[in-house]
Every structure is written in C-alpha cells, then in structure tokens.
Design a protein around this motif. Structure first.
Motif, PDB file in Angstrom:
ATOM      1  N   MET A  94      24.736 -37.296  34.383  1.00 44.87           N
ATOM      2  CA  MET A  94      23.883 -36.918  33.256  1.00 44.87           C
ATOM      3  C   MET A  94      22.506 -37.552  33.376  1.00 44.87           C
ATOM      4  N   GLN A  95      22.459 -38.786  33.839  1.00 43.55           N
ATOM      5  CA  GLN A  95      21.182 -39.470  34.019  1.00 43.55           C
ATOM      6  C   GLN A  95      20.336 -38.783  35.087  1.00 43.55           C
ATOM      7  N   VAL A  96      20.993 -38.257  36.121  1.00 44.56           N
ATOM      8  CA  VAL A  96      20.276 -37.572  37.197  1.00 44.56           C
ATOM      9  C   VAL A  96      19.662 -36.264  36.705  1.00 44.56           C
ATOM     10  N   VAL A  97      20.409 -35.522  35.862  1.00 43.67           N
ATOM     11  CA  VAL A  97      19.917 -34.212  35.398  1.00 43.67           C
ATOM     12  C   VAL A  97      19.031 -34.321  34.149  1.00 43.67           C
ATOM     13  N   GLN A  98      18.865 -35.533  33.622  1.00 41.55           N
ATOM     14  CA  GLN A  98      18.089 -35.711  32.395  1.00 41.55           C
ATOM     15  C   GLN A  98      16.670 -35.137  32.488  1.00 41.55           C
ATOM     16  N   PRO A  99      15.928 -35.370  33.590  1.00 38.95           N
ATOM     17  CA  PRO A  99      14.579 -34.777  33.686  1.00 38.95           C
ATOM     18  C   PRO A  99      14.597 -33.249  33.619  1.00 38.95           C
ATOM     19  N   LYS A 100      15.614 -32.633  34.242  1.00 39.65           N
ATOM     20  CA  LYS A 100      15.732 -31.174  34.202  1.00 39.65           C
ATOM     21  C   LYS A 100      16.047 -30.690  32.785  1.00 39.65           C
ATOM     22  N   LEU A 101      16.850 -31.471  32.050  1.00 35.19           N
ATOM     23  CA  LEU A 101      17.155 -31.117  30.658  1.00 35.19           C
ATOM     24  C   LEU A 101      15.898 -31.170  29.801  1.00 35.19           C
ATOM     25  N   LYS A 102      15.062 -32.171  30.041  1.00 32.62           N
ATOM     26  CA  LYS A 102      13.804 -32.285  29.297  1.00 32.62           C
ATOM     27  C   LYS A 102      12.889 -31.106  29.608  1.00 32.62           C
ATOM     28  N   ALA A 103      12.897 -30.676  30.878  1.00 35.53           N
ATOM     29  CA  ALA A 103      12.082 -29.523  31.270  1.00 35.53           C
ATOM     30  C   ALA A 103      12.565 -28.257  30.558  1.00 35.53           C
ATOM     31  N   LEU A 104      13.901 -28.132  30.413  1.00 38.01           N
ATOM     32  CA  LEU A 104      14.455 -26.986  29.689  1.00 38.01           C
ATOM     33  C   LEU A 104      14.060 -27.017  28.217  1.00 38.01           C
ATOM     34  N   GLN A 105      14.091 -28.197  27.617  1.00 40.20           N
ATOM     35  CA  GLN A 105      13.702 -28.332  26.211  1.00 40.20           C
ATOM     36  C   GLN A 105      12.239 -27.985  26.000  1.00 40.20           C
ATOM     37  N   ALA A 106      11.407 -28.317  26.992  1.00 36.53           N
ATOM     38  CA  ALA A 106       9.983 -27.964  26.903  1.00 36.53           C
ATOM     39  C   ALA A 106       9.784 -26.456  27.105  1.00 36.53           C
ATOM     40  N   LYS A 107      10.625 -25.872  27.969  1.00 33.50           N
ATOM     41  CA  LYS A 107      10.524 -24.438  28.259  1.00 33.50           C
ATOM     42  C   LYS A 107      10.998 -23.595  27.078  1.00 33.50           C
ATOM     43  N   TYR A 108      12.064 -24.086  26.422  1.00 33.73           N
ATOM     44  CA  TYR A 108      12.617 -23.375  25.261  1.00 33.73           C
ATOM     45  C   TYR A 108      12.575 -24.298  24.047  1.00 33.73           C
ATOM     46  N   PRO A 109      11.521 -24.239  23.253  1.00 33.09           N
ATOM     47  CA  PRO A 109      11.393 -25.154  22.100  1.00 33.09           C
ATOM     48  C   PRO A 109      12.485 -24.986  21.049  1.00 33.09           C
ATOM     49  N   GLY A 110      13.194 -23.847  21.076  1.00 39.53           N
ATOM     50  CA  GLY A 110      14.280 -23.631  20.127  1.00 39.53           C
ATOM     51  C   GLY A 110      13.812 -23.245  18.733  1.00 39.53           C
ATOM     52  N   LYS A 111      12.656 -22.600  18.667  1.00 38.41           N
ATOM     53  CA  LYS A 111      12.123 -22.197  17.365  1.00 38.41           C
ATOM     54  C   LYS A 111      12.777 -20.929  16.833  1.00 38.41           C
ATOM     55  N   ASP A 112      13.446 -20.193  17.713  1.00 39.28           N
ATOM     56  CA  ASP A 112      14.135 -18.975  17.282  1.00 39.28           C
ATOM     57  C   ASP A 112      15.504 -18.916  17.953  1.00 39.28           C
ATOM     58  N   THR A 113      16.340 -18.004  17.484  1.00 41.18           N
ATOM     59  CA  THR A 113      17.713 -17.891  17.980  1.00 41.18           C
ATOM     60  C   THR A 113      17.753 -17.550  19.462  1.00 41.18           C
ATOM     61  N   GLU A 114      16.904 -16.634  19.891  1.00 36.70           N
ATOM     62  CA  GLU A 114      16.896 -16.218  21.291  1.00 36.70           C
ATOM     63  C   GLU A 114      16.540 -17.396  22.204  1.00 36.70           C
ATOM     64  N   ARG A 116      16.964 -20.596  21.601  1.00 39.02           N
ATOM     65  CA  ARG A 116      18.080 -21.549  21.615  1.00 39.02           C
ATOM     66  C   ARG A 116      19.215 -21.051  22.501  1.00 39.02           C
ATOM     67  N   GLN A 117      19.506 -19.749  22.453  1.00 36.04           N
ATOM     68  CA  GLN A 117      20.575 -19.178  23.265  1.00 36.04           C
ATOM     69  C   GLN A 117      20.254 -19.266  24.753  1.00 36.04           C
ATOM     70  N   LEU A 118      18.982 -18.981  25.101  1.00 41.12           N
ATOM     71  CA  LEU A 118      18.559 -19.069  26.498  1.00 41.12           C
ATOM     72  C   LEU A 118      18.648 -20.505  27.003  1.00 41.12           C
ATOM     73  N   MET A 119      18.239 -21.451  26.151  1.00 38.10           N
ATOM     74  CA  MET A 119      18.298 -22.851  26.546  1.00 38.10           C
ATOM     75  C   MET A 119      19.742 -23.294  26.754  1.00 38.10           C
ATOM     76  N   MET A 120      20.646 -22.882  25.846  1.00 42.02           N
ATOM     77  CA  MET A 120      22.055 -23.250  25.958  1.00 42.02           C
ATOM     78  C   MET A 120      22.666 -22.671  27.233  1.00 42.02           C
ATOM     79  N   ALA A 121      22.290 -21.406  27.549  1.00 42.47           N
ATOM     80  CA  ALA A 121      22.831 -20.756  28.745  1.00 42.47           C
ATOM     81  C   ALA A 121      22.381 -21.496  30.002  1.00 42.47           C
ATOM     82  N   GLU A 122      21.082 -21.825  30.078  1.00 40.59           N
ATOM     83  CA  GLU A 122      20.563 -22.539  31.257  1.00 40.59           C
ATOM     84  C   GLU A 122      21.089 -23.970  31.312  1.00 40.59           C
ATOM     85  N   GLN A 123      21.291 -24.559  30.146  1.00 40.07           N
ATOM     86  CA  GLN A 123      21.829 -25.925  30.085  1.00 40.07           C
ATOM     87  C   GLN A 123      23.257 -25.954  30.631  1.00 40.07           C
TER      88      GLN A 123
END
Length: 279
Positions: A94-114, A116-123
């Motif tokens: 988890m510590q190794v993939v943490q930077p990639k998770l942060k990049a996903l959060q920046a890519k998908y701010p989660g302001k809408d349902t779509e 959030r769903q895209l972020m969850m799928a890529e996560q």
C-alpha cells in the motif's frame, strides 16, 4: 485454491509452523488443567478454553498466574503471526502504490457520481495489479478483539486469576503504581512509531497516529484489572519486536535510498547518452 496458495506463499512456511506449535501448546495447557470450568454456550466455551489454557500454563510455573498470562499472551501473538505477516506485506505494498493513489484522486476529484465510479474502478485495478488488499491491515485487530473480551471475562469469572498475584500486582485489581499502563503506552508508541517510519508518504493525520494510540491505551489500562494491562504490555512489546523483524524501518529506508540512488544514476546515464547523440 490458487488464491489460498498465493496467500500461503506470501506468508511463508516459518510463521505458519510457529502458529501451529503455539496452538498445540495452548491446547496442551488447557487439556492438562485439572480443574473444571462450566460453559453453557459457544462463547462461554471459548472463554472457558482461554481460562483453562492460562491456568494450565500458570501451573507449569508453580501456580504463578502472572507468568501464565505472560506465556499465554506470547502464544496468542505467535498464533496470529501469519495474519500479522500477511497484513504487514499488504501494508508495505500500500505504501508503494500510495503516490499512484494520490494521482488518481487528483485525476478524479469525486465531485460527481461518474468521477467517483471511475476513480473506484481504476483504484480497484491498481490494487489488483499490485496484489494489494486494503483491508488486510484490519485482520489482526479484528481477530484480537474477541481475544481481549474473552480474556477480560476469563479474569472476571475465574477466582484464581482474580486473586492471583504477580510481582507487585494483584491481578484482579488495577495497578496501584501505574507502571503497567505506562509500559503499555510506551510499547504501543514504539510499535506504532516504528511502523510509521517505513511509510515515505505521511499525511498530517498519519503523523499523529503514533501519539494518539498510546494515550488511548494508557487510559484504558488505568481502568481495567492488572491482568489485562499485563496482556497489553507483553502483546505490545511483542509487536515492537515483530515490527523490527518484519517491517524494520531502518532497513527499508536504507533499501529505498539505494534504489533511489540507482534510479538517479540511470537517469544521468540516459541524459548523458542523449547529449552524446545530439553532438
């Protein structure tokens, strides 16, 4: 079956063998205890098995119930060692993939349902690719909760444990000198701090976690019988040693620095080769 084999491979043979030996010792202690502890349901039978095991171990040490709890605690920690090894492995990934998770959060701010769903799928895809189980770190805690409750009930229901003495302690009463609560807090801090040092990406909340848990443990240990505080002290001391063996932050930092230095050397070589071609 393949998934089970993969998990067993990650854990390794040694922790599993150690856990089996610990379980056998606990069973032998319970079986060789010559007293009888009544139980009328599954949970009471679980508590009775714990009580019998502690008392059986205590009799190995001349009916010293404090030593019985100490040895029982070590056996419990050895029993759940495979879970701890698996949890630590998942935590490191988890510590190794943490930077990639942060990049996903920046890519998908989660302001809408779509989003959030895209972020969850890529996560989930990222977790699968890295072989990470984000819930694995909770397994040892979930397993230890019924053990703590059973131990508390064993102390409450067993006259021998309530009236037992160990060093300066009356096991059924609170520590009058607060030594066990302090030691429990110190070892909790040590294990938490060591565990966090291997994490290269510590947020504000993460940085405070090693300081929050010891305070909770200290005040909890003030309110419970010394027998339970003794369990916390031994358990957290074991956890500290275990962290140094399986999650040594000093070794991990050194390996990370060596890897980073090698990557920088490679980047310099590539840059130098590109400049040579341009000439």
């Amino acid at each position: 079956m393949k998934k089970l084999q993969s998990i067993l491979k990650k854990i390794g043979v040694v922790p599993i063998v150690i856990a089996v030996i610990a379980l056998i010792i606990m069973i032998i202690a319970a079986v060789t205890y010559d007293g009888h502890i009544a139980s009328n349901n599954i949970w009471n039978a679980f508590v009775a098995a714990f009580t019998s095991s502690i008392l059986g171990m205590a009799h190995w040490f001349g009916s010293n119930y404090g030593w019985g709890i100490v040895v029982f605690t070590i056996m419990v920690r050895l029993l759940i060692l495979p879970l701890m090894v698996f949890s630590i492995g998942s935590m490191m990934k988890m510590q190794v993939v943490q930077p990639k998770l942060k990049a996903l959060q920046a890519k998908y701010p989660g302001k809408d349902t779509e989003s959030r769903q895209l972020m969850m799928a890529e996560q989930q895809a990222l977790y699968k690719e890295a072989g990470v189980n984000p819930f694995a770190s909770f397994l040892p805690l979930i397993v230890q909760m019924p053990i703590l409750i059973a131990l508390y009930q064993a102390i409450s229901s067993s006259q021998e444990l309530r009236s037992g003495e160990f060093l300066w302690l009356a096991l059924g009463n609170r520590d009058p000198y607060f030594i066990l609560p302090i030691l429990a807090a110190v070892f909790t801090f040590a294990s938490s701090w060591l565990s966090m040092q291997s994490n290269p990406d510590q947020s504000g909340v993460t940085k405070f976690m090693p300081y929050i848990f010891p305070v909770v443990i200290f005040f909890s240990a003030l309110a419970v019988p010394s027998a339970l505080s003794l369990y916390w002290v031994v358990s957290n001391a074991f956890q500290t040693a275990q962290t140094l063996v399986y999650q040594n932050p000093f070794k991990i930092k050194r390996e990370r620095e060596i890897k980073l230095a090698a990557e920088k050397r490679m980047q310099r070589k590539i840059a130098k080769a590109k400049r040579s071609r341009k000439k």
